[in-house]
Design an enzyme around this catalytic site. Sequence first.
Site, PDB file in Angstrom:
ATOM      1  N   ASP A 108       0.022   6.731 -17.070  1.00  0.00           N
ATOM      2  CA  ASP A 108       1.241   6.062 -17.540  1.00  0.00           C
ATOM      3  C   ASP A 108       1.758   5.043 -16.542  1.00  0.00           C
ATOM      4  OD1 ASP A 108       2.017   7.818 -15.569  1.00  0.00           O
ATOM      5  OD2 ASP A 108       3.506   8.889 -16.765  1.00  0.00           O
ATOM      6  N   CYS A 145      -9.612   2.353   9.691  1.00  0.00           N
ATOM      7  CA  CYS A 145      -9.736   1.911   8.299  1.00  0.00           C
ATOM      8  C   CYS A 145     -11.194   1.884   7.853  1.00  0.00           C
ATOM      9  CB  CYS A 145      -9.137   0.523   8.129  1.00  0.00           C
ATOM     10  SG  CYS A 145      -7.383   0.408   8.504  1.00  0.00           S
TER      11      CYS A 145
END
Length: 220
Positions: A135, A43
Site C-alpha cells: 500500500d 556500504c
Amino acid sequence: MRLGATIPNFSANTTKGPIKFYEWQGDSWCVLFSHPADFTPVCTTELGRIAVHDHEFKKRGVKVLAHSCDKLKSHSDWVADIKSYCLDIPGEFPYPIIADDTRELAVKLDMIDEENKNNEDEAMTVRALYIIGPDHKLKLSMLYPASTGRNVDEILRVIDSLQITSKLKVIATPANWTPGTKVMILPHVKDEELTKLFPKGVDRVSMPSGKSYVRTTEDY
C-alpha cells in the site's frame, strides 16, 4: 518518516533505468535503503550481502531498491567493485541503485542526519532502511549511523514478522522470534475466541500480577 506514513511517489534514474516508484513497486513489498556515498567500505559490504541474498527477498515477494547520493556513472563503477569484492553474487547485479547527487530525494524521504540537515555541503545521508508495504506505507524503519553496517538476517527476520502479522492481525512476534517458533496472541483477543482462531492450541503464562496477557500459540 513515521510508521504508517505514505512514501511519496517519485521519479528517479537508477542503474537499471528510470523508474516511477509506485509503478516500479506495483503490489510488492519493498526494501528501500540509503547510503552516504559510493566507494565507501561498509556500504560496499551491505550492498554486496543484500545482492547475495537477493533470492531470499524474491522468495518473500520483496523488491529491493538502493539509494546513494552520487551520480549514475559513479554507481555503475561502484557496482563493478561490489561484484569484485563479493564474488558470490550470482550473475548480473540484481537490484537498482538510485542516483541522487542533489540529495533532493534523500531530503524528501527524511534520510538526512539531524546534525547536518541544514548544511548542504556536509549533509550526510544516514543508513536509513525502510520496509514499505504494497500500500506504499512505511511498515518499519531502521536508522543506522555511518559507522555501523546492517545485518541482512535481521532485515529478513523483520520482513517475515511483518508479513505474518499482516495476514493474521491477532498475533505479534516476540523478542528474538524467528519463523517456526511461537507467536504471541494480542491482548484484545477474548478467551472465548481462542479455540476458533487458534486450533493448534494456546499456552498461557501465569504472572504474579494475576493478569492473563501472555498467551502464545504455534507459528502460522
